[in-house]
Scaffold this motif. Structure first.
Motif, PDB file in Angstrom:
ATOM      1  N   SER A  14       0.821  -1.208   0.000  1.00  0.00           N
ATOM      2  CA  SER A  14       0.000   0.000   0.000  1.00  0.00           C
ATOM      3  C   SER A  14       0.855   1.258   0.000  1.00  0.00           C
ATOM      4  CB  SER A  14      -0.903  -0.005   1.245  1.00  0.00           C
ATOM      5  OG  SER A  14      -1.507   1.249   1.450  1.00  0.00           O
ATOM      6  N   CYS A  15       0.234   2.347  -0.411  1.00  0.00           N
ATOM      7  CA  CYS A  15       0.905   3.647  -0.394  1.00  0.00           C
ATOM      8  C   CYS A  15       0.794   4.320   0.965  1.00  0.00           C
ATOM      9  CB  CYS A  15       0.297   4.549  -1.457  1.00  0.00           C
ATOM     10  SG  CYS A  15      -1.451   4.900  -1.165  1.00  0.00           S
ATOM     11  N   GLY A  16       0.123   3.663   1.921  1.00  0.00           N
ATOM     12  CA  GLY A  16       0.004   4.259   3.239  1.00  0.00           C
ATOM     13  C   GLY A  16      -1.391   4.215   3.814  1.00  0.00           C
ATOM     14  N   SER A  17      -2.079   3.105   3.589  1.00  0.00           N
ATOM     15  CA  SER A  17      -3.427   2.975   4.157  1.00  0.00           C
ATOM     16  C   SER A  17      -3.382   3.025   5.674  1.00  0.00           C
ATOM     17  CB  SER A  17      -4.065   1.655   3.707  1.00  0.00           C
ATOM     18  OG  SER A  17      -3.268   0.550   4.100  1.00  0.00           O
ATOM     19  N   GLU A  18      -2.211   2.655   6.241  1.00  0.00           N
ATOM     20  CA  GLU A  18      -2.084   2.680   7.701  1.00  0.00           C
ATOM     21  C   GLU A  18      -2.106   4.100   8.256  1.00  0.00           C
ATOM     22  OE1 GLU A  18       2.142   1.734   6.081  1.00  0.00           O
ATOM     23  OE2 GLU A  18       0.049   1.545   5.454  1.00  0.00           O
ATOM     24  N   TYR A  19      -1.952   5.092   7.373  1.00  0.00           N
ATOM     25  CA  TYR A  19      -1.991   6.484   7.812  1.00  0.00           C
ATOM     26  C   TYR A  19      -3.252   7.209   7.360  1.00  0.00           C
ATOM     27  CZ  TYR A  19       2.954   5.296   8.086  1.00  0.00           C
ATOM     28  OH  TYR A  19       4.142   4.659   8.348  1.00  0.00           O
ATOM     29  N   SER A  20      -4.141   6.512   6.691  1.00  0.00           N
ATOM     30  CA  SER A  20      -5.286   7.168   6.060  1.00  0.00           C
ATOM     31  C   SER A  20      -6.570   7.081   6.871  1.00  0.00           C
ATOM     32  CB  SER A  20      -5.535   6.541   4.679  1.00  0.00           C
ATOM     33  OG  SER A  20      -5.930   5.194   4.840  1.00  0.00           O
ATOM     34  N   GLY A  21      -6.552   6.314   7.963  1.00  0.00           N
ATOM     35  CA  GLY A  21      -7.744   6.167   8.784  1.00  0.00           C
ATOM     36  C   GLY A  21      -8.569   4.942   8.454  1.00  0.00           C
ATOM     37  N   VAL A  22      -8.206   4.190   7.380  1.00  0.00           N
ATOM     38  CA  VAL A  22      -8.994   3.019   6.997  1.00  0.00           C
ATOM     39  C   VAL A  22      -8.348   1.707   7.441  1.00  0.00           C
ATOM     40  CG1 VAL A  22      -9.993   4.190   5.010  1.00  0.00           C
ATOM     41  CG2 VAL A  22      -7.905   2.837   4.726  1.00  0.00           C
ATOM     42  N   GLN A  23      -7.141   1.798   7.983  1.00  0.00           N
ATOM     43  CA  GLN A  23      -6.450   0.573   8.365  1.00  0.00           C
ATOM     44  C   GLN A  23      -7.250  -0.286   9.354  1.00  0.00           C
ATOM     45  OE1 GLN A  23      -3.757  -0.417   6.851  1.00  0.00           O
ATOM     46  NE2 GLN A  23      -3.563  -2.328   8.003  1.00  0.00           N
ATOM     47  N   THR A  87      -4.296   1.597  -3.115  1.00  0.00           N
ATOM     48  CA  THR A  87      -3.915   3.006  -3.056  1.00  0.00           C
ATOM     49  C   THR A  87      -5.193   3.834  -2.987  1.00  0.00           C
ATOM     50  OG1 THR A  87      -3.944   3.287  -5.473  1.00  0.00           O
ATOM     51  CG2 THR A  87      -1.853   2.611  -4.477  1.00  0.00           C
ATOM     52  N   CYS A  88      -5.043   5.094  -2.651  1.00  0.00           N
ATOM     53  CA  CYS A  88      -6.194   5.992  -2.596  1.00  0.00           C
ATOM     54  C   CYS A  88      -6.750   6.199  -4.000  1.00  0.00           C
ATOM     55  CB  CYS A  88      -5.772   7.330  -1.997  1.00  0.00           C
ATOM     56  SG  CYS A  88      -7.076   8.586  -2.042  1.00  0.00           S
ATOM     57  N   PHE A  89      -8.064   6.153  -4.133  1.00  0.00           N
ATOM     58  CA  PHE A  89      -8.674   6.248  -5.459  1.00  0.00           C
ATOM     59  C   PHE A  89      -8.495   7.631  -6.071  1.00  0.00           C
ATOM     60  CE2 PHE A  89     -11.997   8.603  -3.466  1.00  0.00           C
ATOM     61  CZ  PHE A  89     -12.769   9.176  -4.465  1.00  0.00           C
ATOM     62  N   ARG A  90      -8.130   8.638  -5.284  1.00  0.00           N
ATOM     63  CA  ARG A  90      -7.982   9.996  -5.810  1.00  0.00           C
ATOM     64  C   ARG A  90      -6.612  10.219  -6.464  1.00  0.00           C
ATOM     65  NH1 ARG A  90     -10.822  11.595  -0.923  1.00  0.00           N
ATOM     66  NH2 ARG A  90     -12.845  12.530  -1.423  1.00  0.00           N
ATOM     67  N   CYS A  91      -5.670   9.300  -6.232  1.00  0.00           N
ATOM     68  CA  CYS A  91      -4.290   9.524  -6.662  1.00  0.00           C
ATOM     69  C   CYS A  91      -4.011   8.844  -7.998  1.00  0.00           C
ATOM     70  CB  CYS A  91      -3.326   9.012  -5.587  1.00  0.00           C
ATOM     71  SG  CYS A  91      -1.588   9.200  -6.034  1.00  0.00           S
ATOM     72  N   ALA A  92      -3.811   9.632  -9.047  1.00  0.00           N
ATOM     73  CA  ALA A  92      -3.539   9.077 -10.368  1.00  0.00           C
ATOM     74  C   ALA A  92      -2.187   8.363 -10.393  1.00  0.00           C
ATOM     75  CB  ALA A  92      -3.569  10.191 -11.416  1.00  0.00           C
ATOM     76  N   GLU A  93      -1.196   8.949  -9.748  1.00  0.00           N
ATOM     77  CA  GLU A  93       0.132   8.326  -9.697  1.00  0.00           C
ATOM     78  C   GLU A  93       0.064   6.998  -8.947  1.00  0.00           C
ATOM     79  OE1 GLU A  93       4.528  10.145  -9.253  1.00  0.00           O
ATOM     80  OE2 GLU A  93       3.353  10.218  -7.402  1.00  0.00           O
ATOM     81  N   GLY A  94      -0.722   6.973  -7.897  1.00  0.00           N
ATOM     82  CA  GLY A  94      -0.898   5.742  -7.134  1.00  0.00           C
ATOM     83  C   GLY A  94      -1.559   4.658  -7.966  1.00  0.00           C
ATOM     84  N   ALA A  95      -2.524   5.030  -8.798  1.00  0.00           N
ATOM     85  CA  ALA A  95      -3.212   4.055  -9.646  1.00  0.00           C
ATOM     86  C   ALA A  95      -2.250   3.435 -10.647  1.00  0.00           C
ATOM     87  CB  ALA A  95      -4.372   4.727 -10.376  1.00  0.00           C
ATOM     88  N   ILE A  96      -1.347   4.239 -11.199  1.00  0.00           N
ATOM     89  CA  ILE A  96      -0.357   3.731 -12.152  1.00  0.00           C
ATOM     90  C   ILE A  96       0.572   2.733 -11.460  1.00  0.00           C
ATOM     91  CG2 ILE A  96       1.628   4.368 -13.569  1.00  0.00           C
ATOM     92  CD1 ILE A  96       0.202   7.056 -14.104  1.00  0.00           C
ATOM     93  N   VAL A  97       1.053   3.101 -10.290  1.00  0.00           N
ATOM     94  CA  VAL A  97       1.951   2.212  -9.548  1.00  0.00           C
ATOM     95  C   VAL A  97       1.217   0.949  -9.124  1.00  0.00           C
ATOM     96  CG1 VAL A  97       3.333   1.972  -7.456  1.00  0.00           C
ATOM     97  CG2 VAL A  97       3.425   4.100  -8.769  1.00  0.00           C
ATOM     98  N   ARG A  98      -0.023   1.102  -8.687  1.00  0.00           N
ATOM     99  CA  ARG A  98      -0.812  -0.059  -8.254  1.00  0.00           C
ATOM    100  C   ARG A  98      -0.926  -1.093  -9.374  1.00  0.00           C
ATOM    101  NH1 ARG A  98      -5.476   2.349  -7.290  1.00  0.00           N
ATOM    102  NH2 ARG A  98      -6.665   1.548  -9.058  1.00  0.00           N
ATOM    103  N   ASN A  99      -1.224  -0.620 -10.573  1.00  0.00           N
ATOM    104  CA  ASN A  99      -1.382  -1.541 -11.690  1.00  0.00           C
ATOM    105  C   ASN A  99      -0.063  -2.182 -12.103  1.00  0.00           C
ATOM    106  OD1 ASN A  99      -4.137  -1.222 -11.915  1.00  0.00           O
ATOM    107  ND2 ASN A  99      -4.012   0.433 -13.393  1.00  0.00           N
ATOM    108  N   GLU A 100       1.019  -1.407 -12.067  1.00  0.00           N
ATOM    109  CA  GLU A 100       2.315  -1.962 -12.444  1.00  0.00           C
ATOM    110  C   GLU A 100       2.784  -2.988 -11.421  1.00  0.00           C
ATOM    111  OE1 GLU A 100       5.282  -2.908 -14.781  1.00  0.00           O
ATOM    112  OE2 GLU A 100       3.716  -1.458 -15.314  1.00  0.00           O
ATOM    113  N   VAL A 101       2.583  -2.704 -10.157  1.00  0.00           N
ATOM    114  CA  VAL A 101       2.956  -3.632  -9.087  1.00  0.00           C
ATOM    115  C   VAL A 101       2.137  -4.910  -9.193  1.00  0.00           C
ATOM    116  CG1 VAL A 101       2.718  -3.975  -6.589  1.00  0.00           C
ATOM    117  CG2 VAL A 101       3.878  -1.949  -7.462  1.00  0.00           C
TER     118      VAL A 101
END
Length: 414
Positions: A14-23, A87-101
């Motif tokens: 994850s990109c930091g779900s542990e810091y986002s309040g949803v963990q 990753t957070c659904f609002r982050c375009a960069e996160g979506a790219i990394v999520r798919n590549e990973v």
């Protein structure tokens, strides 16, 4: 079965779900399926070069950490049974990394992977089916590898809008029932009775019963089912079984009454999968509303759509409310029902393409199942969009019930 008691270790990439309040919601969902999240150990010294290794130059250190954890999973630094990439659904960069990973882990390992974009409102209930499917693949791979139904078994799929049941004997469907879902238990009982009647057998003769769908736990307990399993693994197995594509890769798209699923399957076993979306605009419910507005039965919508041109109608394809509004406006401006029906079908598959199919690797054959697969305009629109042939197998609307009956035969004593 004792294996069901074993704790499944899921790598949280994850990109930091542990810091986002949803963990806490993640942890609660994992506890429900007797799983636990682990954070793969990484080599901090190599973190700065991680972007180059993946061919992605990212600004976020959290995304570099995400890639490093994916590498640790593949290299076996941390042993896990499954991977949850988010990753957070609002982050375009996160979506790219999520798919590549996701692609990287799937290419270099046989560990089941699920990809998800979280919001600040993500709940344990939202995640439950996804994590249940992930743990099912980890625990029951031997059962999912089953290719032939044996004995006399039954399956009940308690869906959001319809309840389906089948009876199978020696690898053939010999009875089926399909009714609207009103009261869950009563609908299941009615569908099951119809299937038994058509098959010409009694409940006492059934050797094993499997349940799936939204009401699987309630009806599973009521009927004392041998198998109670989520719909992602059950439907993917049922799809490749009905399509006679149990060997090699396949992609399954299931458009249900209230949501949809995209599943990448290899030798009958899900490898990558995702479900749901931003809105029920990509579901059977949308088709029901469109049919009502056009004054036709939903069974007539597909034939109407095949005659139309979706290019003639402009619509919002991301929201069931705004989508209906767009189509109403088009009718008010003189659009013909055929074009509106075609636009509705295209809208649904476009949303599935832009949301679900970005989370899995699409490989042929592409198998379309679920009640909406019977609407002729849907496979046509999907094939036009992806430029590939779409396979709709016989009994595609009974997919969950067939999959449940097939897998339940694994409990029949030889």
């Amino acid at each position: 079965m004792s294996e069901e008691l074993e704790t499944v270790k899921i790598a949280l990439v994850s990109c930091g779900s542990e810091y986002s309040g949803v963990q806490p919601e993640f942890e609660a969902a994992a506890a429900e399926v007797n799983a636990k999240f682990v954070f793969p150990e990484i080599d901090v010294a190599g973190l700065d070069n991680m972007g180059k290794e993946f061919g992605l130059e990212v600004a976020s250190g959290d995304l570099l950490l995400m890639m490093a954890r994916a590498k640790a999973v593949v290299e076996g630094t941390t042993h896990v049974d499954g991977v949850f990439i988010t990753t957070c659904f609002r982050c375009a960069e996160g979506a790219i990394v999520r798919n590549e990973v996701r692609r990287y882990i799937h290419k270099h390992s046989d560990i089941p992977v699920i990809s998800y974009s979280f919001t600040e409102r993500t709940t344990a209930g939202t995640l439950l089916t996804r994590l249940e499917a992930l743990t099912t693949v980890a625990r029951r791979r031997h059962l999912l590898a089953r290719e032939v139904q044996t004995g006399l078994t039954a399956g009940i799929d308690s869906g959001s809008t319809t309840t389906k049941a089948v009876v199978m004997r020696d690898n053939e469907v010999i009875g089926s029932g399909w009714v609207p879902t009103t009261k869950v238990l009563e609908s299941a009982d009615e569908a099951y009775s119809l299937a038994l009647e058509e098959a010409g057998v009694s409940r006492d003769e059934i050797q094993a019963l499997g349940t799936t769908g939204y009401g699987r736990f309630l009806i599973g307990k009521h009927f004392n089912a041998q198998l109670i399993q989520e719909e992602i693994t059950v439907n993917s197995k049922g799809a490749v079984y009905l399509a006679d594509c149990q060997k090699g890769p396949a992609t399954v798209i299931d458009i249900g009454g209230m949501d949809n699923k995209a599943i990448s399957v290899d030798d009958g076993i899900p490898g990558m999968f995702t479900m749901g979306g931003i809105c029920a605009g990509a579901s059977g419910r949308f088709f029901e509303m469109i049919s009502k507005r056009l004054g036709v039965d939903i069974t007539e919508l597909g034939a109407l759509a095949v005659k139309g041109m979706q290019e003639n109608v402009t619509m919002n394809s991301y929201c069931i409310v705004f989508g209906i509004q767009s189509l109403v406006n088009s009718l008010a401006k003189g659009a013909v029902p055929e074009d509106v029906a075609a636009a509705a079908c295209y809208s649904v598959v476009e949303q599935i393409f832009e949301q679900q199919l970005q989370e899995v690797d699409v490989k042929e054959p592409l198998i379309l199942v679920g009640g909406s697969s019977l609407i002729e305009g849907v496979p046509k629109a999907l094939g036009d969009l992806l430029k590939i042939d779409v396979l709709v197998p016989k009994n595609s609307h009974l997919i969950g019930a067939v999959g449940a009956a097939l897998l339940a035969s694994g409990y029949v004593e030889e």
